[in-house]
Write an enzyme that holds these catalytic residues in place. Structure first.
Site, PDB file in Angstrom:
ATOM      1  CG  HIS A 144      -0.090   0.245   2.501  1.00  0.00           C
ATOM      2  ND1 HIS A 144       0.605  -0.775   3.130  1.00  0.00           N
ATOM      3  CD2 HIS A 144       0.177   1.369   3.227  1.00  0.00           C
ATOM      4  CE1 HIS A 144       1.248  -0.298   4.168  1.00  0.00           C
ATOM      5  NE2 HIS A 144       1.014   1.010   4.256  1.00  0.00           N
ATOM      6  CG  HIS A 162       8.243   4.875   1.489  1.00  0.00           C
ATOM      7  ND1 HIS A 162       8.017   5.946   2.335  1.00  0.00           N
ATOM      8  CD2 HIS A 162       8.194   3.773   2.287  1.00  0.00           C
ATOM      9  CE1 HIS A 162       7.843   5.514   3.565  1.00  0.00           C
ATOM     10  NE2 HIS A 162       7.931   4.192   3.572  1.00  0.00           N
TER      11      HIS A 162
END
Length: 197
Positions: A40, A126
């Site tokens: 995610h 990220h």
């Protein structure tokens, strides 16, 4: 419950992350690698909340999503940083002004509602590949490994996730999605292989 705000990933991005993760595994002696089902993009980690705080967060997300149009982001290069001397390796996201604007808007809305959020140092978008990684080669060599081509992905909704352990396994479970209202998509692009300590 422990919650955080982020984005679900489309199948194409998940497949890319699995391929990149395999490259990192080949270059590693040990580490705890992210389960592909848990991939995610985190926008904001909140931490432990009660039912009232959860409802307040959902209200914030609904308001933020209401004024947002979907946009595109794009994967970038490998990056890493250290927490408590443990290396975390991730696939970065190319610089994107829309993503940072949404982050700032979200932070301001949470603060206005007096919702306490976990401390963090800056916002580095990220996709985490693994934690506690011990490499079998130097970081610069890993950065040069051939990676799958960068991919764009649409950001169309905010998601509230719960972090739970089910049968001893860590699971990031979506609680609720908050779709964006508009239709237009855009992308900002830049890339780097960044090492941050």
């Amino acid at each position: 419950m422990r919650v955080f705000i982020g984005f679900r990933l489309p199948d194409a991005i998940q497949k890319q992350l699995i391929a990149v993760q395999e490259e990192v595994k080949r270059a590693s002696l040990k580490g705890s690698f992210t389960d592909p089902e848990n991939f995610h993009l985190t926008m904001r980690f909140i931490g432990a909340v009660d039912a009232e705080e959860k409802s307040a967060i959902e209200a914030v997300l609904a308001r933020c999503a209401e004024g947002q149009a979907p946009f595109l982001i794009e994967t970038a290069e490998l990056g890493n940083f250290f927490k408590k001397n443990k290396r975390i390796i991730w696939l970065g996201i190319k610089e994107n002004s829309r993503l940072h604007q949404l982050y700032d808007q979200l932070n301001a809305a949470l603060l206005k509602q007096k919702i306490t959020v976990a401390d963090e140092v800056g916002f580095i978008p990220h996709l985490t590949l693994g934690r506690g990684i011990v490499l079998s080669q130097d970081w610069e060599s890993l950065c040069k490994v051939h990676l799958p081509p960068a991919r764009q992905m649409p950001i169309t909704a905010l998601t509230l996730f719960e972090s739970v352990r089910l049968n001893g396994k860590l699971v990031y479970r979506p609680i609720a999605d908050f779709p964006f209202a508009g239709r237009k998509a855009s992308a900002d692009q830049s890339d780097s292989c960044t090492e941050t300590e």
